[in-house]
Design an enzyme around this catalytic site. Structure first.
Site, PDB file in Angstrom:
ATOM      1  CB  SER A   1      -0.947  -0.071   1.201  1.00 42.76           C
ATOM      2  OG  SER A   1      -1.984   0.854   1.049  1.00 42.76           O
TER       3      SER A   1
ATOM      4  CG  ASP B   1      -7.354  -3.390  -1.568  1.00 48.16           C
ATOM      5  OD1 ASP B   1      -7.873  -2.454  -0.953  1.00 48.16           O
ATOM      6  OD2 ASP B   1      -6.123  -3.588  -1.622  1.00 48.16           O
TER       7      ASP B   1
ATOM      8  CG  HIS C   1      -5.502  -2.763   1.677  1.00 48.32           C
ATOM      9  ND1 HIS C   1      -4.928  -2.534   0.446  1.00 48.32           N
ATOM     10  CD2 HIS C   1      -4.898  -1.881   2.540  1.00 48.32           C
ATOM     11  CE1 HIS C   1      -4.032  -1.570   0.548  1.00 48.32           C
ATOM     12  NE2 HIS C   1      -3.989  -1.155   1.810  1.00 48.32           N
TER      13      HIS C   1
HETATM   14  N1  LIG Z   1      -8.319  -0.107   8.479  1.00 47.82           N
HETATM   15  C1  LIG Z   1      -7.100   0.636   8.569  1.00 47.82           C
HETATM   16  C2  LIG Z   1      -6.891   1.420   7.296  1.00 47.82           C
HETATM   17  C3  LIG Z   1      -5.465   1.482   6.946  1.00 47.82           C
HETATM   18  C4  LIG Z   1      -4.954   0.144   6.469  1.00 47.82           C
HETATM   19  O1  LIG Z   1      -5.658  -0.716   5.932  1.00 47.82           O
HETATM   20  N2  LIG Z   1      -3.684  -0.016   6.675  1.00 47.82           N
HETATM   21  C5  LIG Z   1      -3.023  -1.149   6.141  1.00 47.82           C
HETATM   22  C6  LIG Z   1      -1.872  -0.594   5.341  1.00 47.82           C
HETATM   23  S1  LIG Z   1      -2.422   0.595   4.124  1.00 47.82           S
HETATM   24  C7  LIG Z   1      -2.477  -2.032   7.234  1.00 47.82           C
HETATM   25  O2  LIG Z   1      -1.652  -2.856   6.941  1.00 47.82           O
HETATM   26  N3  LIG Z   1      -2.883  -1.851   8.489  1.00 47.82           N
HETATM   27  C8  LIG Z   1      -2.312  -2.514   9.622  1.00 47.82           C
HETATM   28  C9  LIG Z   1      -2.457  -4.002   9.725  1.00 47.82           C
HETATM   29  O3  LIG Z   1      -3.316  -4.603   9.103  1.00 47.82           O
HETATM   30  O4  LIG Z   1      -1.663  -4.621  10.473  1.00 47.82           O
HETATM   31  C10 LIG Z   1      -7.135   1.594   9.729  1.00 47.82           C
HETATM   32  O5  LIG Z   1      -8.017   2.449   9.754  1.00 47.82           O
HETATM   33  O6  LIG Z   1      -6.291   1.480  10.614  1.00 47.82           O
END
Ligand SMILES: N[C@@H](CCC(=O)N[C@@H](CS)C(=O)NCC(=O)O)C(=O)O
Length: 279
Positions: free
Chosen positions: A148, A225, A258
């Site tokens: 991402s 996603d 995602h």
């Molecule tokens: N649902 C997330 C949106 C951001 C998101 O999806 N982040 C991804 C990277 S763009 C992620 O890897 N989040 C942390 C994880 O899943 O460990 C939030 O609001 O914290």
């Protein structure tokens, strides 16, 4: 170079470590993780950089991507930096997509971000110097990947440092921050309103201005996603590759979202892609 071991744990015959150091580029203490494969006992091993996405630290990929088993088999060192400067002195924003956890791998020029938010210099210069000096890494064999916002980081850093990296891949990358709400917000905040300056941090623009590279770029994208149409837009990168004759393998996977469930499903393919190029 001084750094502190937070923890080191045996994993698949190698070592999963967490480390901290006082970083000059970001003017704060930074944490990072390194998986050192068992082959490093016999000599320097190739390095794959993994850049994480919004809201992440060095920990997300380290505990959720599941790269250690294959990295141990292939003899790859995996380095996961944090995604932004940290600490009480570092400015933040209440939104999840700007400020801490959202450094976008740029060097900020706008106040108040320009004191600490130099993640581009941190990831391309300061942390590699530490890895070179303190770990058994072969810096002539480096690859880079990310997810991402980190996919944006991997693609742009690869395209801007063609002599440094021999392989690149990305999971659900932001391919054109100039053309998506996450990127427009981040680049306006960190770099300023002049869109001409943004092109230096846009994978599509960098590819079009710099031309094709020799390597094949691997990208995986889930079709379930939530961010696919509004933010990620892989078709823009496909079009840029087509325009300049850049080889790209863009795989679209029905049903995958995602999350790290998606990343952990395809991380093995990515590490094999890097290992082939870094042999
Ligand atoms: N649902 C997330 C949106 C951001 C998101 O999806 N982040 C991804 C990277 S763009 C992620 O890897 N989040 C942390 C994880 O899943 O460990 C939030 O609001 O914290």
């Amino acid at each position: 170079m001084s750094f502190e071991i937070i923890s080191e744990t045996q994993c698949f015959g190698g070592t999963q470590g967490y480390y901290r150091h006082a970083a000059e580029t970001t003017k704060c203490d930074m944490r990072f993780s390194v998986f050192t494969p068992p082959q490093a006992l016999d000599g320097p091993v190739p390095v794959v950089w993994y850049l994480s996405g919004l809201t992440c630290t060095e920990d997300n990929a380290t505990v959720k991507a599941g790269f250690q088993r294959v990295a141990a088999e292939l003899g790859l060192m995996i380095v996961c930096p944090d995604t932004s400067p940290r600490g009480d002195d570092v400015p933040d924003d209440e939104a999840y997509d700007f400020g801490k956890g959202a450094g976008f791998y740029v060097n900020a020029t706008e106040a108040p971000w320009n004191t600490h938010f130099h993640m581009y210099d941190y990831v391309t210069r300061e942390l590699p110097a530490l890895i070179k000096e303190e770990f058994n890494a072969d810096m002539n064999r480096q690859g880079i990947t990310g997810h991402s916002m980190g996919g944006h980081g991997a693609l742009t850093i690869f395209l801007k440092n063609r002599e440094t990296f021999r392989s690149v891949s990305a999971f659900a990358p932001i391919v054109s921050p100039m053309n998506c709400p996450w990127g427009e917000k981040a680049l306006t905040g960190y770099i300023g309103a002049d869109r001409a300056a943004w092109a230096d941090y846009d994978a599509c623009a960098l590819l079009e201005s710099g031309g094709a590279t020799e390597v094949n770029i691997l990208i995986d994208q889930g079709l379930a996603d939530n961010f696919l149409e509004g933010q990620l837009k892989p078709e823009l990168f496909e079009a840029a590759c087509e325009k300049v004759g850049q080889k790209v393998t863009l795989r679209r996977h029905a049903g995958y979202d995602h999350s790290y469930f998606f990343i952990s499903s395809f991380i093995e393919d990515h590490l094999r892609h890097h290992a082939d190029a870094l042999k």
